[in-house]
Design a protein around this motif. Structure first.
Motif, PDB file in Angstrom:
ATOM      1  N   ASP A   1       0.710  -0.990  -0.062  1.00  0.00           N
ATOM      2  CA  ASP A   1      -0.064   0.285  -0.017  1.00  0.00           C
ATOM      3  C   ASP A   1       1.293   1.234   0.032  1.00  0.00           C
ATOM      4  O   ASP A   1       1.602   1.688   0.893  1.00  0.00           O
ATOM      5  CB  ASP A   1      -0.857  -0.344   1.549  1.00  0.00           C
ATOM      6  CG  ASP A   1      -1.891   1.316   1.868  1.00  0.00           C
ATOM      7  OD1 ASP A   1      -1.998   1.784   0.084  1.00  0.00           O
ATOM      8  OD2 ASP A   1      -2.550   1.035   2.920  1.00  0.00           O
TER       9      ASP A   1
ATOM     10  N   SER B   1      -4.851   4.526   3.349  1.00  0.00           N
ATOM     11  CA  SER B   1      -5.600   4.463   2.378  1.00  0.00           C
ATOM     12  C   SER B   1      -6.976   3.758   3.238  1.00  0.00           C
ATOM     13  O   SER B   1      -7.401   3.334   4.089  1.00  0.00           O
ATOM     14  CB  SER B   1      -5.547   2.906   1.263  1.00  0.00           C
ATOM     15  OG  SER B   1      -4.488   3.387   0.931  1.00  0.00           O
TER      16      SER B   1
ATOM     17  N   CYS C   1      -9.660   1.552   3.973  1.00  0.00           N
ATOM     18  CA  CYS C   1     -10.270   0.025   4.645  1.00  0.00           C
ATOM     19  C   CYS C   1     -12.165  -0.032   4.989  1.00  0.00           C
ATOM     20  O   CYS C   1     -12.375   0.999   5.206  1.00  0.00           O
ATOM     21  CB  CYS C   1      -9.772  -0.191   5.151  1.00  0.00           C
ATOM     22  SG  CYS C   1      -9.322   0.207   6.423  1.00  0.00           S
ATOM     23  N   ARG C   2     -12.767  -1.143   4.291  1.00  0.00           N
ATOM     24  CA  ARG C   2     -14.163  -1.079   4.856  1.00  0.00           C
ATOM     25  C   ARG C   2     -14.821  -2.341   5.380  1.00  0.00           C
ATOM     26  O   ARG C   2     -13.780  -3.787   5.437  1.00  0.00           O
ATOM     27  CB  ARG C   2     -15.031  -0.230   3.864  1.00  0.00           C
ATOM     28  CG  ARG C   2     -14.852  -1.128   2.372  1.00  0.00           C
ATOM     29  CD  ARG C   2     -15.596  -0.451   0.984  1.00  0.00           C
ATOM     30  NE  ARG C   2     -15.184  -1.515   0.249  1.00  0.00           N
ATOM     31  CZ  ARG C   2     -16.360  -2.711  -0.273  1.00  0.00           C
ATOM     32  NH1 ARG C   2     -17.034  -3.303   0.324  1.00  0.00           N
ATOM     33  NH2 ARG C   2     -15.774  -3.691  -1.646  1.00  0.00           N
TER      34      ARG C   2
ATOM     35  N   GLU D   1     -16.476  -5.488   4.747  1.00  0.00           N
ATOM     36  CA  GLU D   1     -18.008  -6.152   3.639  1.00  0.00           C
ATOM     37  C   GLU D   1     -18.790  -6.902   4.752  1.00  0.00           C
ATOM     38  O   GLU D   1     -19.896  -7.105   4.352  1.00  0.00           O
ATOM     39  CB  GLU D   1     -16.183  -7.402   3.667  1.00  0.00           C
ATOM     40  CG  GLU D   1     -16.366  -6.476   2.262  1.00  0.00           C
ATOM     41  CD  GLU D   1     -14.998  -7.602   1.229  1.00  0.00           C
ATOM     42  OE1 GLU D   1     -15.053  -7.092   0.122  1.00  0.00           O
ATOM     43  OE2 GLU D   1     -15.069  -8.759   1.641  1.00  0.00           O
TER      44      GLU D   1
ATOM     45  N   MET E   1     -13.037  -7.609   6.604  1.00  0.00           N
ATOM     46  CA  MET E   1     -12.749  -6.573   6.089  1.00  0.00           C
ATOM     47  C   MET E   1     -12.059  -6.447   4.444  1.00  0.00           C
ATOM     48  O   MET E   1     -12.030  -7.825   3.895  1.00  0.00           O
ATOM     49  CB  MET E   1     -12.004  -6.065   7.239  1.00  0.00           C
ATOM     50  CG  MET E   1     -12.885  -5.642   8.692  1.00  0.00           C
ATOM     51  SD  MET E   1     -11.879  -4.084   8.958  1.00  0.00           S
ATOM     52  CE  MET E   1     -11.796  -2.687   8.332  1.00  0.00           C
ATOM     53  N   LYS E   2     -12.854  -5.467   3.995  1.00  0.00           N
ATOM     54  CA  LYS E   2     -11.467  -5.271   2.754  1.00  0.00           C
ATOM     55  C   LYS E   2     -10.193  -4.701   2.460  1.00  0.00           C
ATOM     56  O   LYS E   2     -10.696  -2.870   3.199  1.00  0.00           O
ATOM     57  CB  LYS E   2     -12.886  -4.991   2.042  1.00  0.00           C
ATOM     58  CG  LYS E   2     -11.512  -4.896   0.366  1.00  0.00           C
ATOM     59  CD  LYS E   2     -12.547  -4.700  -0.696  1.00  0.00           C
ATOM     60  CE  LYS E   2     -11.797  -4.576  -2.193  1.00  0.00           C
ATOM     61  NZ  LYS E   2     -12.959  -4.527  -3.667  1.00  0.00           N
ATOM     62  N   LEU E   3      -8.635  -4.701   2.919  1.00  0.00           N
ATOM     63  CA  LEU E   3      -8.076  -3.661   3.486  1.00  0.00           C
ATOM     64  C   LEU E   3      -7.256  -4.141   1.673  1.00  0.00           C
ATOM     65  O   LEU E   3      -6.612  -4.911   1.117  1.00  0.00           O
ATOM     66  CB  LEU E   3      -6.628  -4.396   4.284  1.00  0.00           C
ATOM     67  CG  LEU E   3      -7.934  -5.222   5.629  1.00  0.00           C
ATOM     68  CD1 LEU E   3      -6.034  -5.629   6.001  1.00  0.00           C
ATOM     69  CD2 LEU E   3      -7.959  -4.241   6.245  1.00  0.00           C
ATOM     70  N   PRO E   4      -6.537  -2.918   1.078  1.00  0.00           N
ATOM     71  CA  PRO E   4      -5.395  -2.164   0.413  1.00  0.00           C
ATOM     72  C   PRO E   4      -4.598  -3.510   0.201  1.00  0.00           C
ATOM     73  O   PRO E   4      -4.121  -4.066   1.322  1.00  0.00           O
ATOM     74  CB  PRO E   4      -5.024  -1.125   1.291  1.00  0.00           C
ATOM     75  CG  PRO E   4      -6.481  -0.465   1.618  1.00  0.00           C
ATOM     76  CD  PRO E   4      -6.108  -1.939   2.788  1.00  0.00           C
TER      77      PRO E   4
ATOM     78  N   SER F   1     -10.481  -9.061   0.522  1.00  0.00           N
ATOM     79  CA  SER F   1     -11.373  -9.743   1.205  1.00  0.00           C
ATOM     80  C   SER F   1     -10.584 -11.036   2.750  1.00  0.00           C
ATOM     81  O   SER F   1     -10.179 -11.389   2.014  1.00  0.00           O
ATOM     82  CB  SER F   1     -13.040 -10.478   1.087  1.00  0.00           C
ATOM     83  OG  SER F   1     -13.297 -10.216   2.030  1.00  0.00           O
TER      84      SER F   1
ATOM     85  N   TYR G   1      -5.167   2.314   9.309  1.00  0.00           N
ATOM     86  CA  TYR G   1      -4.854   1.156   9.863  1.00  0.00           C
ATOM     87  C   TYR G   1      -3.748   0.487   9.920  1.00  0.00           C
ATOM     88  O   TYR G   1      -2.596   1.323   9.877  1.00  0.00           O
ATOM     89  CB  TYR G   1      -5.916   0.323   9.064  1.00  0.00           C
ATOM     90  CG  TYR G   1      -4.968  -0.188   8.140  1.00  0.00           C
ATOM     91  CD1 TYR G   1      -4.396  -1.135   7.690  1.00  0.00           C
ATOM     92  CD2 TYR G   1      -4.922   1.481   6.537  1.00  0.00           C
ATOM     93  CE1 TYR G   1      -3.501  -1.182   6.507  1.00  0.00           C
ATOM     94  CE2 TYR G   1      -4.218   0.599   5.535  1.00  0.00           C
ATOM     95  CZ  TYR G   1      -3.532  -0.627   5.337  1.00  0.00           C
ATOM     96  OH  TYR G   1      -3.105  -1.147   4.571  1.00  0.00           O
TER      97      TYR G   1
ATOM     98  N   LEU H   1      -4.960  -6.361  13.774  1.00  0.00           N
ATOM     99  CA  LEU H   1      -5.964  -5.163  12.843  1.00  0.00           C
ATOM    100  C   LEU H   1      -6.227  -3.774  13.903  1.00  0.00           C
ATOM    101  O   LEU H   1      -7.279  -4.337  14.168  1.00  0.00           O
ATOM    102  CB  LEU H   1      -6.824  -5.080  11.430  1.00  0.00           C
ATOM    103  CG  LEU H   1      -7.145  -3.930  10.581  1.00  0.00           C
ATOM    104  CD1 LEU H   1      -5.749  -3.504  10.535  1.00  0.00           C
ATOM    105  CD2 LEU H   1      -8.454  -3.967   9.813  1.00  0.00           C
TER     106      LEU H   1
END
Length: 386
Positions: free
Chosen positions: A76, A118, A120-121, A123, A128-131, A135, A152, A164
């Motif tokens: 990232d 960046s 991250c959200r 799901e 979670m979805k990380l750069p 997933s 993060y 995390l």
């Protein structure tokens, strides 16, 4: 409702491909740190009068580094900006004589981590979805509801687990006012002694601490045996060399020891969180002493007990929780709080720590040393704020 910045920590369960990529990103961040630090050293040695390359200058060099080391593109990109920011802060602290010279980072360090900015959200409830990683399975993400993730940090600790840590912006509700005030004296046998006579015991995890001592001893013994075996083998064999990591027995002991140490830390953290939340709920004004724990650690007879009590962490938690929930925390000088009689104000002079109760020679009032100190703390704090 008040907007606050909170830290939330989740456990990660990466698959094998994600694990390999995580370690690649650990290495990439370490590579950028070491390259930038080496550049700063070489620049100074070549010309001591040259101007230090600031954070903006280091960020400008990242594009050139990615061309020279293509594997850096796997990370990232915002994590490199954080690396440069941290290195610039380290040099600023050095120039202001507030810290030592920054050190090169090693891949042999037990704790590895990288930080990114960046997006991250969440799901799903446990995903979670990380750069770059995509997933990834996590522990429960319910705490992240209605929160904005600012940055993060993905870390690996000596227990062999991945975590995390998220810095989030969220809203908290103010706690209802109770109209109550309390003075708190911290101690060793009891962590917190309130001016109303309530005593909150110090955290203890005797069984886990015994296990830590036991496995620390096993770890030292097994590592010593492995080092002896490696030295004997390498002395006798000139072509095939062994490495300490070829012996797994001591590494198993290190892992078990680390997990017991982490269990003690987690239990202490949980105890302090519950205690401080309870105090903030009950009282609108909390008065504590401004103790310098670092100075108290010089007493080697009490250093371990003071560290176990975690006075500093106790105060930090009270500070941010009072700020979050609309309560007031007052800190006062610790001078003479346990010497002055709370009834008549007579200063009876210093007393050995073993004396826990005393009688005032002027008004004959009998005091519990800690409760008397807590009452004096409360009065001094309320007087300071009028």
């Amino acid at each position: 409702m008040t907007k606050v910045i909170k830290g939330i920590k989740l456990r990660l369960y990466p698959n094998q491909a994600q694990t390999n990529l995580i370690w690649q990103m650990f290495g990439n961040d370490r590579k950028v740190w070491n390259l930038m630090l080496d550049m700063a050293q070489q620049r100074y040695h070549n010309n001591p009068k040259s101007q230090f390359v600031n954070e903006y200058g280091m960020n400008y060099l990242l594009k050139r580094l990615k061309q020279e080391y293509p594997y850096l593109k796997l990370s990232d990109s915002t994590s490199f900006l954080v690396v440069n920011h941290n290195l610039a802060l380290a040099f600023k602290a050095l120039f202001k004589h507030r810290g030592g010279y920054p050190r090169f980072k090693s891949r042999h360090q037990l704790r590895q981590a990288y930080t990114g900015r960046s997006v991250c959200r969440v799901e799903a409830k446990r995903r979670m979805k990380l750069p770059k990683l995509g997933s990834i399975r996590t522990s429960k993400t319910g705490q992240l509801t209605h929160s904005k993730i600012k940055r993060y940090t993905l870390s690996y600790n000596p227990t062999g687990r991945y975590y995390l840590s998220l810095q989030v912006e969220t809203e908290v509700e103010q706690l209802p006012k109770t109209g109550q005030s309390v003075g708190i004296d911290v101690g060793i046998a009891d962590l917190a002694i309130a001016s109303n006579g309530i005593k909150y015991p110090t955290f203890n995890a005797h069984w886990h601490e015994k296990q830590v001592i036991k496995w620390q001893s096993k770890f030292n013994r097994r590592k010593n045996i492995a080092e002896t075996a490696v030295n004997q083998w390498n002395h006798s064999h000139k072509t095939i060399k062994e490495d300490l990591n070829d012996y797994q027995n001591w590494q198993k002991a290190r892992m078990i020891k680390a997990r017991y140490q982490k269990a003690v830390a987690n239990k202490r953290q949980d105890y302090l969180q519950k205690l401080t939340t309870d105090l903030v709920r009950k009282y609108d004004v909390i008065v504590i002493e401004d103790l310098k724990a670092k100075n108290l650690f010089k007493n080697h007879h009490l250093a371990k007990s003071i560290a176990n009590a975690s006075w500093r962490q106790f105060r930090i938690m009270l500070e941010y929780k009072c700020a979050w929930y609309g309560k007031k925390l007052i800190t006062i000088s610790a001078k003479d709080t346990s010497r002055i009689c709370s009834k008549c104000g007579f200063n009876s002079g210093p007393k050995p720590l073993k004396i826990r109760e005393w009688t005032c020679p002027q008004c004959s009032a009998h005091h519990d040393r800690d409760i008397n100190a807590a009452v004096n703390i409360l009065r001094r704090g309320l007087k300071a704020v009028g």
